[in-house]
Design a protein around this motif. Structure first.
Motif, PDB file in Angstrom:
ATOM      1  N   SER A 765       0.675  -1.348  -0.107  1.00 52.04           N
ATOM      2  CA  SER A 765      -0.162  -0.019   0.098  1.00 52.04           C
ATOM      3  C   SER A 765       0.797   1.462  -0.031  1.00 52.04           C
ATOM      4  CB  SER A 765      -0.803  -0.132   1.324  1.00 52.04           C
ATOM      5  OG  SER A 765      -0.077   0.004   2.308  1.00 52.04           O
ATOM      6  N   GLU A 766       0.538   2.252  -0.502  1.00 55.70           N
ATOM      7  CA  GLU A 766       1.039   3.581  -0.835  1.00 55.70           C
ATOM      8  C   GLU A 766       2.218   3.567  -1.626  1.00 55.70           C
ATOM      9  OE1 GLU A 766       2.032   5.278   2.896  1.00 55.70           O
ATOM     10  OE2 GLU A 766       0.061   5.181   3.705  1.00 55.70           O
ATOM     11  N   ILE A 767       2.646   2.374  -2.222  1.00 52.38           N
ATOM     12  CA  ILE A 767       3.620   2.125  -3.310  1.00 52.38           C
ATOM     13  C   ILE A 767       2.837   2.023  -4.629  1.00 52.38           C
ATOM     14  CG2 ILE A 767       5.547   1.095  -3.857  1.00 52.38           C
ATOM     15  CD1 ILE A 767       5.889   2.655  -1.281  1.00 52.38           C
ATOM     16  N   PRO A 768       3.217   2.730  -5.699  1.00 49.39           N
ATOM     17  CA  PRO A 768       2.734   2.458  -7.019  1.00 49.39           C
ATOM     18  C   PRO A 768       2.929   1.160  -7.495  1.00 49.39           C
ATOM     19  CG  PRO A 768       3.703   4.608  -6.898  1.00 49.39           C
ATOM     20  CD  PRO A 768       4.169   3.944  -5.627  1.00 49.39           C
ATOM     21  N   GLU A 769       2.207   0.675  -8.328  1.00 52.86           N
ATOM     22  CA  GLU A 769       2.149  -0.864  -8.751  1.00 52.86           C
ATOM     23  C   GLU A 769       3.332  -0.765  -9.976  1.00 52.86           C
ATOM     24  OE1 GLU A 769      -0.625  -3.833 -11.354  1.00 52.86           O
ATOM     25  OE2 GLU A 769      -1.446  -2.261 -10.575  1.00 52.86           O
ATOM     26  N   GLY A 770       4.021  -1.710  -9.778  1.00 53.71           N
ATOM     27  CA  GLY A 770       5.116  -1.891 -10.895  1.00 53.71           C
ATOM     28  C   GLY A 770       6.596  -1.222 -10.131  1.00 53.71           C
ATOM     29  N   SER A 771       6.380  -0.606  -8.941  1.00 53.77           N
ATOM     30  CA  SER A 771       7.659   0.133  -8.005  1.00 53.77           C
ATOM     31  C   SER A 771       7.722  -0.575  -6.707  1.00 53.77           C
ATOM     32  CB  SER A 771       7.151   1.416  -7.893  1.00 53.77           C
ATOM     33  OG  SER A 771       6.998   2.242  -9.081  1.00 53.77           O
ATOM     34  N   ARG A 772       8.734  -0.104  -6.308  1.00 57.23           N
ATOM     35  CA  ARG A 772       9.239  -0.851  -4.829  1.00 57.23           C
ATOM     36  C   ARG A 772       9.882   0.451  -3.916  1.00 57.23           C
ATOM     37  NH1 ARG A 772      14.037  -5.106  -6.268  1.00 57.23           N
ATOM     38  NH2 ARG A 772      15.291  -3.595  -7.604  1.00 57.23           N
ATOM     39  N   SER A 773       9.764   0.260  -2.720  1.00 60.53           N
ATOM     40  CA  SER A 773      10.342   1.040  -1.894  1.00 60.53           C
ATOM     41  C   SER A 773      11.640   0.438  -1.125  1.00 60.53           C
ATOM     42  CB  SER A 773       9.638   1.302  -0.781  1.00 60.53           C
ATOM     43  OG  SER A 773      10.287   2.391   0.372  1.00 60.53           O
ATOM     44  N   ILE A 774      12.852   1.208  -1.460  1.00 65.87           N
ATOM     45  CA  ILE A 774      14.132   0.574  -1.010  1.00 65.87           C
ATOM     46  C   ILE A 774      14.666   1.756   0.152  1.00 65.87           C
ATOM     47  CG2 ILE A 774      16.471   0.097  -1.665  1.00 65.87           C
ATOM     48  CD1 ILE A 774      15.409  -0.611  -4.530  1.00 65.87           C
ATOM     49  N   ALA A 775      15.367   0.961   1.138  1.00 66.85           N
ATOM     50  CA  ALA A 775      15.999   1.797   2.103  1.00 66.85           C
ATOM     51  C   ALA A 775      17.402   1.393   2.251  1.00 66.85           C
ATOM     52  CB  ALA A 775      15.214   1.650   3.431  1.00 66.85           C
TER      53      ALA A 775
END
Length: 816
Positions: A765-775
């Motif tokens: 959730s809150e992350i666009p489809e086809g993307s990912r959050s990286i830290a």
């Protein structure tokens, strides 16, 4: 081959004692395996004549004979019935010894004294069975030593002739060798043939078709012959060599074969259609019944001797039944030829047929002795079977053999052999071997020009002459000397060194080394690699499961895993270091046909993990190995062999797509080269190998690792100044490889960016489809002093800018 010592005496004057000769021949390269005394310990046996035969007075089955000897008449009691008065017999007198150390004594038999024993072939040890006592020819004188009459006063030398010395497959050939190695005198002289018949041109026509593997064909015609029995001396010599007597004509061809080494064949000329001989290759569907009474279908590659319509012999191997010499034969066509050795060898294998003739033709006969042997046989036929020899002979010899001269350089020979060589003595030795020797002016100081004879086709280069010099000088006469050279222990090649390192690292990690065959089934071959790629096939596979060379180690390890699971070994960690084989681009055509060029061989290492991560114990968690375990093994290998280039992971290519799980695998890049792959196996592969749970596997190219590895260790001092840590979180497209992100950040400032760690990946959730959050957590440190906040901020801003501009990342936040 068997050689008669007495027969050798007819060719060599001053022949050594038989055992000395045997030793000399063996030490000069012609191994004499055994020396057999034909006398078999026989003594005191003479020729005698039966004078009278009377019934034994006290025994119905015995006879009492008066037998005349050179020393008088003896009374002999005999149980045989096949003799008559006047027959010449072999008599063992009182004191004689027979084979088996059987001693003959004067004794009384049923009350009558017998002074010896008339012998059969069995009692003399020259036959396994007989119909009675041995009857000698009627013109045999009495009182002679029977060993001489029977040819038993002889020794047989069994020589192991090597394939490169076909010139020794005859009495004359061995006699030439004997004369050369013992410095005796070789005495053979070719005879002549009395030609009193009509011209041979009007009796037979001979031709060689183009493409036939025959470089010389000679023939003679003898008319008016009388086919009959063969003289005893020829029969005995044939039987000594394992050849049975047929008739005088055939026996003479076999006799000349043993004497001169040239195979001959005798045709009944009246059975040759059109009186024509054509040497050609067989035509499709042709058959021939050979003299062994077997009907044979002839492949087109087989050379035949044909008349105007059909084959009458298989060239160089065996004659045909339809044209053989029989008791009714009066006209003989005698053949002597040279057939190319490879063609005879192929024909013999194709037909499954061999003979004494093919044995010699396959190794090569003397092309210049073809007519000499022909004339010798014709002269013997004239002497033994009568008749008239036609004037002239057919001799088709389109391209005469000319030997190439070789230079024997004395200084080179001395350097290689380590012995001094007298040029004049060497010239004498080479002449004894039948070689032409010419001392040309320009060679006087350094060597001799040598022309090998036509029967020594094995003399091709100067080193062959050096071998002849060494063996005639005597290998035992060459002094033993230590080599003058610096001996340096061999080192370990880079490839061998890295293979040893890999084995040590993986063994230290608790993995067991597997050893598998390099050949696999085609199904197993197709588990990896590009679909439809040609395989390197084995010409004579042991089975369909071992028919091609493997191009990957991974299928073999999975098969090893499957076999272990079958025996309940469920904690499996195996590795293998071995070569794989692939066809070069030029090796495979459109249909995958291979050429004569060699395939590519590359060394690889592969490993497989399966089962629980920890051994069963109450205080260990029950966890299954996963992707990160196999990745850790690969990292351990790369570190262990000193790989300096960082490992980059990316999606697996087409070649590995069928083996690996599409979402749990990666291709490994070292530097700029693809070095291997790792990951979880594909569910279909898991099912194929009957694995209850997923297995994890890797494969690395050892040569790719070696290209970016170093055995040198680089010292890094412990940090003296504190570092600063900043986190950065961002959203990026899912298809952007993490390895590209990592490489890009590390290149911004290699002096200040000490380490980059990935500590969070989120998709939801809150992350666009086809993307990912990286830290990421970036650690900054300077070796020169404590970094100020402004310095860290400046570099960290560059990191964020690089992520935004290069990868289109949306920065979510950062922290310190």
């Amino acid at each position: 081959m068997l050689f008669s010592y007495n027969w050798l005496k007819e060719f060599v004057d001053g022949l050594d004692e038989v055992h000395s000769l045997s030793d000399r021949l063996t030490i000069t390269g012609t191994e004499i395996e055994t020396v057999t005394d034909l006398s078999g310990g026989i003594s005191g046996v003479v020729t005698a004549e039966v004078a009278t035969i009377e019934p034994h007075p006290n025994a119905d089955k015995l006879s009492l004979c008066d037998v005349n000897t050179a020393d008088g008449t003896l009374k002999i009691v005999c149980g045989a019935k096949n003799m008559k008065p006047g027959d010449k017999v072999v008599l063992a007198v009182h004191g004689a010894r027979l084979p088996g150390d059987f001693k003959i004594k004067r004794s009384k038999i049923r009350g009558v004294e017998s002074n010896g024993m008339m012998c059969s072939e069995v009692e003399l040890g020259i036959a396994k069975e007989s119909d009675g006592i041995m009857i000698l020819p009627s013109d045999t004188p009495i009182g002679l030593d029977a060993l001489d009459v029977l040819g038993l006063q002889d020794f047989i030398l069994d020589a192991g002739i090597t394939p490169n010395r076909p010139d020794l497959l005859s009495m004359r050939g061995l006699a030439r060798e004997v004369a050369a190695v013992t410095d005796a005198t070789f005495t053979y002289t070719a005879g002549t043939v009395e030609e009193t018949g009509p011209s041979v041109d009007g009796l037979v026509q001979v031709s060689i078709e183009e493409g036939a593997p025959c470089t010389r064909y000679s023939a003679r015609v003898i008319e008016g012959v009388a086919v009959g029995p063969t003289p005893d001396y020829i029969v005995r010599r044939l039987e000594t060599n394992g050849l049975r007597s047929v008739n005088n004509i055939v026996d003479i061809t076999n006799y000349v074969l043993l004497e001169l080494g040239q195979p001959l064949h005798a045709f009944d000329l009246d059975k040759i259609g059109g009186a024509k001989i054509v040497v050609r290759n067989a035509r499709g569907g042709e058959t021939i019944e050979t003299i062994d009474n077997v009907e044979r279908t002839l492949p087109e590659s087989v050379c035949v001797i044909a008349d105007e319509s059909t084959p009458v012999a298989v060239a160089g191997i065996m004659g045909g039944k339809a044209s053989e010499v029989s008791d009714s034969t009066t006209r003989v066509l005698l053949e002597s030829a040279y057939f190319i050795p490879t063609s005879v060898r192929r024909a013999s294998k194709a037909l499954g047929l061999s003979s004494d003739s093919s044995y010699r033709f396959e190794r090569g006969v003397d092309i210049d002795a073809v007519t000499e042997a022909l004339d010798r046989a014709a002269a013997l036929i004239l002497e033994i079977a009568g008749g008239t020899v036609a004037k002239g002979r057919v001799d088709l010899y389109p391209e005469k053999y000319v030997a190439e001269p070789l230079l024997f350089r004395v200084p080179r020979a001395e350097a290689l052999l380590g012995i001094p060589i007298d040029p004049d003595e060497m010239a004498s030795v080479l002449k004894r071997l039948g070689m032409g020797v010419a001392k040309k002016k320009e060679f006087e100081a350094t060597g001799i020009e040598v022309t090998p004879p036509s029967y020594r086709r094995d003399i091709l280069i100067e080193e062959d002459l050096l071998e002849e010099a060494a063996r005639l000088f005597g290998y035992d006469n060459i002094p033993t000397t230590l080599p003058v050279a610096g001996l340096v222990p061999g080192g370990v090649s880079p490839l061998l060194g890295i293979k040893r390192q890999i084995t040590e690292v993986l063994s230290g990690a608790g993995m067991a080394e597997a050893l598998n065959y390099s050949f696999v089934s085609k199904d197993e071959f197709n588990v990896t690699g590009t679909e439809g790629a040609p395989a390197l096939e084995i010409m004579n596979p042991l089975s369909a499961e071992q028919s091609v060379m493997r191009r990957s180690l991974m299928p073999s390890l999975l098969e090893t895993l499957r076999r272990n699971l079958q025996v309940k070994n469920e904690e499996a960690a195996f590795f293998e270091v071995a070569p794989v084989f692939t066809l070069k681009a030029t090796d495979a055509g459109e249909e995958g046909d291979s050429t004569d060029s060699l395939p590519t061989q590359r060394w690889k290492v592969a490993g497989v993990l399966y089962g629980p991560r920890w051994s069963m114990a109450w205080n260990y968690p029950k966890e299954w190995v996963d992707f990160y375990d196999i990745k850790g093994i690969v990292e351990r290998v790369l570190e262990g062999v000193g790989v300096r280039s960082p490992m980059r992971l990316s999606s697996v290519g087409e070649a590995d797509a069928r083996l690996f799980h599409p979402g749990k695998s990666a291709a490994i890049t070292l530097g700029s080269a693809l070095a291997g792959s790792l990951g979880e196996i594909h569910p279909e592969i898991q099912s194929r190998y009957d694995l209850p749970k997923p297995a994890y596997i890797f494969e690395l190219d050892i040569e790719a690792m070696a290209a970016v590895s170093s055995s040198k260790k680089k010292y890094r001092p412990l940090a003296r100044y504190p570092g600063s840590v900043r986190d950065v979180a961002f959203i990026v497209k899912s298809e952007v490889p993490y390895s590209d992100i990592l490489t890009s950040i590390e290149k911004i400032d290699t002096k200040l960016i000490e380490k980059v760690d990935l500590f969070d990946v989120y998709c939801g959730s809150e992350i666009p489809e086809g993307s990912r959050s990286i830290a990421l957590r970036v650690k900054y440190r300077s070796i020169d002093g404590t970094l100020k906040q402004a310095e860290v901020d400046a570099v960290h801003s560059k990191v964020q800018s690089e992520l935004s501009t290069r990868f289109g990342a949306e920065i979510r936040g950062d922290g310190s």
